[in-house]
Each structure stands twice: as C-alpha cells, then as structure tokens.
Scaffold this motif. Structure first.
Motif, PDB file in Angstrom:
ATOM      1  N   LYS A 142       0.836  -1.199   0.000  1.00  0.00           N
ATOM      2  CA  LYS A 142       0.000   0.000   0.000  1.00  0.00           C
ATOM      3  C   LYS A 142       0.869   1.246   0.000  1.00  0.00           C
ATOM      4  CE  LYS A 142      -0.688   0.792   4.941  1.00  0.00           C
ATOM      5  NZ  LYS A 142      -1.692   1.098   5.939  1.00  0.00           N
ATOM      6  N   PHE A 143       0.299   2.319  -0.560  1.00  0.00           N
ATOM      7  CA  PHE A 143       0.936   3.622  -0.480  1.00  0.00           C
ATOM      8  C   PHE A 143       0.689   4.187   0.911  1.00  0.00           C
ATOM      9  CE2 PHE A 143       0.189   3.779  -5.183  1.00  0.00           C
ATOM     10  CZ  PHE A 143       1.522   3.872  -5.548  1.00  0.00           C
ATOM     11  N   THR A 144       1.679   4.888   1.443  1.00  0.00           N
ATOM     12  CA  THR A 144       1.495   5.522   2.745  1.00  0.00           C
ATOM     13  C   THR A 144       2.362   6.758   2.843  1.00  0.00           C
ATOM     14  OG1 THR A 144       1.623   5.195   5.119  1.00  0.00           O
ATOM     15  CG2 THR A 144       3.221   3.995   3.821  1.00  0.00           C
ATOM     16  N   PRO A 145       1.905   7.878   3.332  1.00  0.00           N
ATOM     17  CA  PRO A 145       0.492   8.241   3.474  1.00  0.00           C
ATOM     18  C   PRO A 145      -0.066   8.728   2.140  1.00  0.00           C
ATOM     19  CG  PRO A 145       1.832  10.032   4.249  1.00  0.00           C
ATOM     20  CD  PRO A 145       2.785   8.948   3.794  1.00  0.00           C
ATOM     21  N   THR A 146      -1.354   8.612   1.958  1.00  0.00           N
ATOM     22  CA  THR A 146      -2.012   9.116   0.757  1.00  0.00           C
ATOM     23  C   THR A 146      -3.285   9.821   1.163  1.00  0.00           C
ATOM     24  OG1 THR A 146      -3.370   7.157   0.420  1.00  0.00           O
ATOM     25  CG2 THR A 146      -1.193   7.159  -0.623  1.00  0.00           C
ATOM     26  N   PRO A 147      -3.827  10.644   0.269  1.00  0.00           N
ATOM     27  CA  PRO A 147      -5.095  11.302   0.583  1.00  0.00           C
ATOM     28  C   PRO A 147      -6.289  10.345   0.544  1.00  0.00           C
ATOM     29  CG  PRO A 147      -4.345  11.894  -1.615  1.00  0.00           C
ATOM     30  CD  PRO A 147      -3.254  11.097  -0.982  1.00  0.00           C
ATOM     31  N   PHE A 148      -6.060   9.132   0.035  1.00  0.00           N
ATOM     32  CA  PHE A 148      -7.146   8.150  -0.017  1.00  0.00           C
ATOM     33  C   PHE A 148      -7.088   7.265   1.219  1.00  0.00           C
ATOM     34  CE2 PHE A 148      -6.023   9.069  -4.445  1.00  0.00           C
ATOM     35  CZ  PHE A 148      -7.237   9.609  -4.855  1.00  0.00           C
ATOM     36  N   LEU A 149      -8.246   6.972   1.794  1.00  0.00           N
ATOM     37  CA  LEU A 149      -8.266   6.139   2.988  1.00  0.00           C
ATOM     38  C   LEU A 149      -7.780   4.729   2.706  1.00  0.00           C
ATOM     39  CD1 LEU A 149     -11.613   7.316   4.590  1.00  0.00           C
ATOM     40  CD2 LEU A 149      -9.285   7.922   5.266  1.00  0.00           C
ATOM     41  N   SER A 151      -5.483   2.707   0.494  1.00  0.00           N
ATOM     42  CA  SER A 151      -4.416   2.799  -0.504  1.00  0.00           C
ATOM     43  C   SER A 151      -3.754   1.449  -0.756  1.00  0.00           C
ATOM     44  CB  SER A 151      -3.381   3.827  -0.069  1.00  0.00           C
ATOM     45  OG  SER A 151      -2.804   3.432   1.154  1.00  0.00           O
ATOM     46  N   VAL A 152      -4.425   0.362  -0.342  1.00  0.00           N
ATOM     47  CA  VAL A 152      -3.905  -0.992  -0.567  1.00  0.00           C
ATOM     48  C   VAL A 152      -4.063  -1.327  -2.048  1.00  0.00           C
ATOM     49  CG1 VAL A 152      -4.164  -3.427   0.039  1.00  0.00           C
ATOM     50  CG2 VAL A 152      -4.461  -1.672   1.777  1.00  0.00           C
ATOM     51  N   TRP A 153      -3.046  -1.965  -2.612  1.00  0.00           N
ATOM     52  CA  TRP A 153      -3.066  -2.293  -4.037  1.00  0.00           C
ATOM     53  C   TRP A 153      -4.022  -3.442  -4.343  1.00  0.00           C
ATOM     54  CZ3 TRP A 153       2.563  -2.431  -6.298  1.00  0.00           C
ATOM     55  CH2 TRP A 153       3.134  -1.162  -6.188  1.00  0.00           C
ATOM     56  N   GLY A 154      -4.686  -3.312  -5.468  1.00  0.00           N
ATOM     57  CA  GLY A 154      -5.566  -4.354  -5.989  1.00  0.00           C
ATOM     58  C   GLY A 154      -5.689  -4.169  -7.499  1.00  0.00           C
ATOM     59  N   PHE A 155      -6.657  -4.816  -8.102  1.00  0.00           N
ATOM     60  CA  PHE A 155      -6.837  -4.714  -9.549  1.00  0.00           C
ATOM     61  C   PHE A 155      -8.285  -4.390  -9.876  1.00  0.00           C
ATOM     62  CE2 PHE A 155      -3.018  -7.195  -9.150  1.00  0.00           C
ATOM     63  CZ  PHE A 155      -2.215  -6.668 -10.150  1.00  0.00           C
ATOM     64  N   THR A 161      -4.551  -0.793  -9.188  1.00  0.00           N
ATOM     65  CA  THR A 161      -5.256   0.362  -8.649  1.00  0.00           C
ATOM     66  C   THR A 161      -5.261   0.295  -7.125  1.00  0.00           C
ATOM     67  OG1 THR A 161      -7.277   1.686  -8.907  1.00  0.00           O
ATOM     68  CG2 THR A 161      -7.564  -0.697  -8.671  1.00  0.00           C
ATOM     69  N   THR A 162      -5.904   1.257  -6.481  1.00  0.00           N
ATOM     70  CA  THR A 162      -6.095   1.256  -5.029  1.00  0.00           C
ATOM     71  C   THR A 162      -7.582   1.443  -4.750  1.00  0.00           C
ATOM     72  OG1 THR A 162      -5.774   3.657  -4.877  1.00  0.00           O
ATOM     73  CG2 THR A 162      -3.820   2.264  -4.604  1.00  0.00           C
ATOM     74  N   GLY A 163      -7.976   1.184  -3.511  1.00  0.00           N
ATOM     75  CA  GLY A 163      -9.364   1.408  -3.132  1.00  0.00           C
ATOM     76  C   GLY A 163     -10.314   0.287  -3.508  1.00  0.00           C
ATOM     77  N   VAL A 164      -9.790  -0.859  -3.882  1.00  0.00           N
ATOM     78  CA  VAL A 164     -10.609  -2.036  -4.202  1.00  0.00           C
ATOM     79  C   VAL A 164     -10.138  -3.170  -3.298  1.00  0.00           C
ATOM     80  CG1 VAL A 164     -11.011  -1.335  -6.589  1.00  0.00           C
ATOM     81  CG2 VAL A 164      -9.043  -2.755  -6.056  1.00  0.00           C
ATOM     82  N   ASP A 165     -10.689  -4.363  -3.494  1.00  0.00           N
ATOM     83  CA  ASP A 165     -10.230  -5.509  -2.707  1.00  0.00           C
ATOM     84  C   ASP A 165      -8.742  -5.711  -2.931  1.00  0.00           C
ATOM     85  OD1 ASP A 165     -12.768  -5.961  -1.753  1.00  0.00           O
ATOM     86  OD2 ASP A 165     -13.250  -7.461  -3.292  1.00  0.00           O
ATOM     87  N   GLU A 166      -8.016  -5.905  -1.828  1.00  0.00           N
ATOM     88  CA  GLU A 166      -6.564  -6.043  -1.944  1.00  0.00           C
ATOM     89  C   GLU A 166      -6.182  -7.340  -2.647  1.00  0.00           C
ATOM     90  OE1 GLU A 166      -7.804  -7.754   1.970  1.00  0.00           O
ATOM     91  OE2 GLU A 166      -7.833  -5.681   1.387  1.00  0.00           O
ATOM     92  N   ALA A 167      -5.060  -7.265  -3.330  1.00  0.00           N
ATOM     93  CA  ALA A 167      -4.492  -8.435  -3.992  1.00  0.00           C
ATOM     94  C   ALA A 167      -3.274  -8.888  -3.198  1.00  0.00           C
ATOM     95  CB  ALA A 167      -4.091  -8.088  -5.429  1.00  0.00           C
ATOM     96  N   ILE A 168      -2.881 -10.125  -3.398  1.00  0.00           N
ATOM     97  CA  ILE A 168      -1.704 -10.667  -2.724  1.00  0.00           C
ATOM     98  C   ILE A 168      -0.547 -10.659  -3.709  1.00  0.00           C
ATOM     99  CG2 ILE A 168      -0.697 -12.735  -1.704  1.00  0.00           C
ATOM    100  CD1 ILE A 168      -3.386 -13.299  -0.456  1.00  0.00           C
ATOM    101  N   PHE A 169       0.584 -10.109  -3.248  1.00  0.00           N
ATOM    102  CA  PHE A 169       1.773  -9.967  -4.074  1.00  0.00           C
ATOM    103  C   PHE A 169       2.927 -10.743  -3.459  1.00  0.00           C
ATOM    104  CE2 PHE A 169      -0.835  -6.277  -4.833  1.00  0.00           C
ATOM    105  CZ  PHE A 169      -0.769  -6.113  -6.200  1.00  0.00           C
ATOM    106  N   ARG A 170       3.970 -10.915  -4.236  1.00  0.00           N
ATOM    107  CA  ARG A 170       5.238 -11.491  -3.773  1.00  0.00           C
ATOM    108  C   ARG A 170       6.368 -10.689  -4.399  1.00  0.00           C
ATOM    109  NH1 ARG A 170       3.994 -17.917  -4.789  1.00  0.00           N
ATOM    110  NH2 ARG A 170       2.325 -18.081  -3.261  1.00  0.00           N
ATOM    111  N   LEU A 171       7.485 -10.608  -3.707  1.00  0.00           N
ATOM    112  CA  LEU A 171       8.688  -9.997  -4.256  1.00  0.00           C
ATOM    113  C   LEU A 171       9.639 -11.127  -4.612  1.00  0.00           C
ATOM    114  CD1 LEU A 171       9.112  -7.097  -1.681  1.00  0.00           C
ATOM    115  CD2 LEU A 171       7.933  -7.069  -3.882  1.00  0.00           C
TER     116      LEU A 171
END
Length: 192
Positions: A108-115, A117-121, A133-143
């Motif tokens: 997630k982005f931090t801090p952002t003006p959006f409540l 900010s967790v990444w999803g699609f 995108t942000t503001g939707v159901d979060e997705a699971i990522f790996r590095l």
C-alpha cells in the motif's frame, strides 16, 4: 540418414539444456539449502515491515497514483528517474517483521489522501484487462529476485504473473497491470 543423426543430437542437447537450465525467476524464493531469502533494499539491508520504501525502477521513475487521469486511484510509474513517487509499505499476510522472497504480502501507499491505498486490480474496458489500482479488494503480491539487485513484483491468485507495464498515457506515465513488459525494481528506504 544424416538428418536423423542431426535431429537426434539436437534433441539430446535440447533435453540436457532443459533439465539443467534455471528458470528466469524462481517464485519459491528459496536458496539452494531450501531456506527463504530476505528481500534487501539498495543498501543491502533487509526490508522491514514497519518502514516505508520508495520503489526505484530499472527504467523510469517511481510509482505513484494517476492524478488527473481517467481513474485517479490507478497506480502508474512516473516517466523520469528523479520522480520518486509515493512511499510504500509491505505487510506480509503472516505478520512477520521482515520481508522474505516469495512471501505473500499486501502493498500500500502511505500516506495518501485516499483512505484505502492498498493495491488491488480493477477491470478496465478500454484496456481490456486488469489494471493495478487502489481502493478495491486487496491483492496478494510477492517480491521475487530477478537479475542482480533487482526484484519483480509478482501477483498471485490462481497463478503467478509478474507486474508489468501495459501502456503509456499522454504524460508518458506507464500504467501497470498483470503481465505486460516486466517491471524490475529496487527498494530505497523512504526516511533513513
């Protein structure tokens, strides 16, 4: 007869190289001893979950939100290397203090003006695919370790795909999606 012998030798060479070749990137995140590898920042220090980091790409700038675009919550890569983007926080699903390769995590982005900010699609009808995108159901990522000191951000649902650049807008920003041209990144501690 010579053709058959050549085809047989070629087949054996191909089979040997297929068996001994290493994959382009290994989504297991394990070393030769079967242990998970730590994800490291550009200074060679482990990525901590209570810290924030900027993402530095091998091409272009950092990651930010597409303010002024059709969807201001979409994640884009800035076009110029000195545009550092927004800081990110990595949160492993299993609440560890450090980030290991191929560990399931939220970004997630931090801090952002959006409540949220967790990444999803989200599905984009114009692009005909899933955009980051942000503001939707979060997705699971790996590095996942790529070449040298670079990593790929991989999204895993039913299968794993590297996060990639899908298209450029009129501001030369790169829009991110599942697949596309792979995005190779490094992590820079935001507030040392």
């Amino acid at each position: 007869m010579k053709t058959i012998a050549f085809a047989g030798a070629f087949s054996l060479c191909f089979l040997f190289s297929a068996i001994t070749a290493r994959p382009i990137f290994d989504i297991t995140g394990k070393n030769d001893e079967g242990e998970s590898e730590l994800v490291l920042d550009v200074d060679g220090k482990e990525l901590l979950t209570n810290e924030t980091y900027f993402v530095r790409s091998s091409t272009g700038g950092g990651l930010s939100l597409a303010f002024g675009g059709r969807s201001p919550k979409d994640v884009v890569q800035e076009p110029l290397p000195w545009q550092i983007g927004f800081p990110l926080k990595f949160t492993p699903v299993d609440n560890m203090d450090v980030v290991y390769e191929s560990t399931d995590l939220y970004i997630k982005f931090t801090p952002t003006p959006f409540l949220n900010s967790v990444w999803g699609f989200r599905f984009d009808p114009w692009f005909r695919g899933s955009l980051l995108t942000t503001g939707v159901d979060e997705a699971i990522f790996r590095l996942v370790k790529a070449d040298g000191k670079f990593y790929k951000i991989v999204v895993c649902s039913s299968s794993c795909e590297a996060l990639g650049v899908s298209y450029f807008d009129i501001f030369a920003r790169r829009w991110l999606s599942r697949g596309g041209e792979p995005l190779y990144v490094q992590f820079v501690k935001a507030y040392p």
